[in-house]
Design an enzyme around this catalytic site. Sequence first.
Site, PDB file in Angstrom:
ATOM      1  CG  ASN A   9      -1.739   1.217   1.399  1.00  0.00           C
ATOM      2  OD1 ASN A   9      -1.779   2.063   0.491  1.00  0.00           O
ATOM      3  ND2 ASN A   9      -2.414   1.353   2.523  1.00  0.00           N
ATOM      4  CE  LYS A  11      -0.139   3.173   4.828  1.00  0.00           C
ATOM      5  NZ  LYS A  11      -0.067   3.263   6.271  1.00  0.00           N
ATOM      6  CG  HIS A  94      -5.639   1.952   5.384  1.00  0.00           C
ATOM      7  ND1 HIS A  94      -5.195   2.858   6.313  1.00  0.00           N
ATOM      8  CD2 HIS A  94      -4.633   1.067   5.191  1.00  0.00           C
ATOM      9  CE1 HIS A  94      -3.956   2.537   6.662  1.00  0.00           C
ATOM     10  NE2 HIS A  94      -3.588   1.456   5.996  1.00  0.00           N
ATOM     11  CD  GLU A  96      -2.847   5.477   6.869  1.00  0.00           C
ATOM     12  OE1 GLU A  96      -2.858   5.495   5.621  1.00  0.00           O
ATOM     13  OE2 GLU A  96      -1.901   4.979   7.521  1.00  0.00           O
ATOM     14  CD  GLU A 166      -3.179  -2.354   7.352  1.00  0.00           C
ATOM     15  OE1 GLU A 166      -2.145  -2.621   6.749  1.00  0.00           O
ATOM     16  OE2 GLU A 166      -3.771  -1.268   7.224  1.00  0.00           O
ATOM     17  N   GLY A 172       2.801   2.487  10.860  1.00  0.00           N
ATOM     18  CA  GLY A 172       3.735   3.594  10.705  1.00  0.00           C
ATOM     19  C   GLY A 172       4.442   3.980  11.988  1.00  0.00           C
ATOM     20  CB  SER A 212       5.621  -1.649  11.927  1.00  0.00           C
ATOM     21  OG  SER A 212       5.204  -0.319  12.205  1.00  0.00           O
TER      22      SER A 212
HETATM   23  P1  13P Z   1       3.267   0.549   7.733  1.00  0.00           P
HETATM   24  O1  13P Z   1       3.801  -0.735   7.138  1.00  0.00           O
HETATM   25  O2  13P Z   1       3.977   1.755   7.232  1.00  0.00           O
HETATM   26  O3  13P Z   1       3.155   0.451   9.208  1.00  0.00           O
HETATM   27  O4  13P Z   1       1.757   0.685   7.173  1.00  0.00           O
HETATM   28  C1  13P Z   1       0.905  -0.383   7.259  1.00  0.00           C
HETATM   29  C2  13P Z   1      -0.327  -0.071   6.497  1.00  0.00           C
HETATM   30  O5  13P Z   1      -1.089   0.793   6.903  1.00  0.00           O
HETATM   31  C3  13P Z   1      -0.571  -0.789   5.248  1.00  0.00           C
HETATM   32  O6  13P Z   1      -1.861  -0.565   4.783  1.00  0.00           O
END
Ligand code: 13P
Length: 251
Positions: A9, A11, A94, A96, A166, A172, A212
Site C-alpha cells: 500500500n 499510500k 483502511h 486512515e 492492521e 507507521g 510495520s
Molecule cells: P506501515 O507498514 O507503514 O506500518 O503501514 C501499514 C499499512 O497501513 C498498510 O496498509
Amino acid sequence: MRKKVIAGNWKMNKDVFETADLINSLKSFLPNSEIEVIVCPPYTSLVIAQQLLKGTQIHLGAQDVSVRDDGAYTGEVSIKMLKSVGCDYVIVGHSERRQYFHESNELINQKAKKILASGMKPIICVGETLDEREKGITDQVITAQVKGVLAGFTSADLAKTIIAYEPVWAIGTGKTATPQQADDVHQLIRKLTGQLFSWNDAEKFVIQYGGSVKPENAKELLHMPNIDGALVGGACLKAESFIAIIDGAKS
Ligand code: 13P
C-alpha cells in the site's frame, strides 16, 4: 494450503516518475513464485503502473474507491474507472480512511460489495486502536468490524475477499504486533468467518497482517498458522525491502 498474498500500500507516495522507477526495479528483481504480489499505487500512478506491469505476475490494486457509480461527486474515482485501468484489487476501510474520512463499517461493506460485483477483489482492513487494546476490548472491536464489513456476503464473495488485520497502533509507528498477538486476532477472524459462513470457507480465507511489516520481522509473522500475507506500508516504497518481505513469505 492457502496462498500467501503480499500487497504494497503505497499510500500518498510516488509521482508517475517515481512509480516507473519503483515498478521497473520490482520487475527486475521479482522471481516468479507461488506468492501473489499486489502493488497499490495512488490513483494518478495506476495507468503507468498498468502499462509497466503488463506481462508480469504482479497484480495492480487501488487504495480506495467511491461508493457512487458516476456523476457529480468531485474528487471521487469510480469502480468502472479502476476496472478500466486494470485493477484486480481495491483496498477498502483502511484505518486512515476510517480516521480521517470517517468511513463506517456500513460504507466499507457497500464499497466491498460493489467491488465484488465488478469482478475486482476487495482487501478490507480492520484493526483496533491502542486505546481499545489497552481497554481489553480488541476482540469485541474486531468482531463488530468483521461482522459489519462482511454483512450480506455469500461464501462465493468471501472466497474473493481478503481481510487485512492492521492494528492501528502498529501502523507507521515501528511497533509491530508480536507474531503471537497478530496470530491470535487472525485466529479470531478465521473463527468468526467459520461461524458466519462455513469452516470450509474459513479454512480457505486469506487474512493479511499489516502494521510495520519489514524485512526483519516478515518471515516470523508470515509463518504463523493464521497469517496468510502482509499489507505493507512504508517498507513497500523501496524495491529491496518489498522484495525481502516477499522472500520472507516463501515456505
Ligand atoms: P506501515 O507498514 O507503514 O506500518 O503501514 C501499514 C499499512 O497501513 C498498510 O496498509
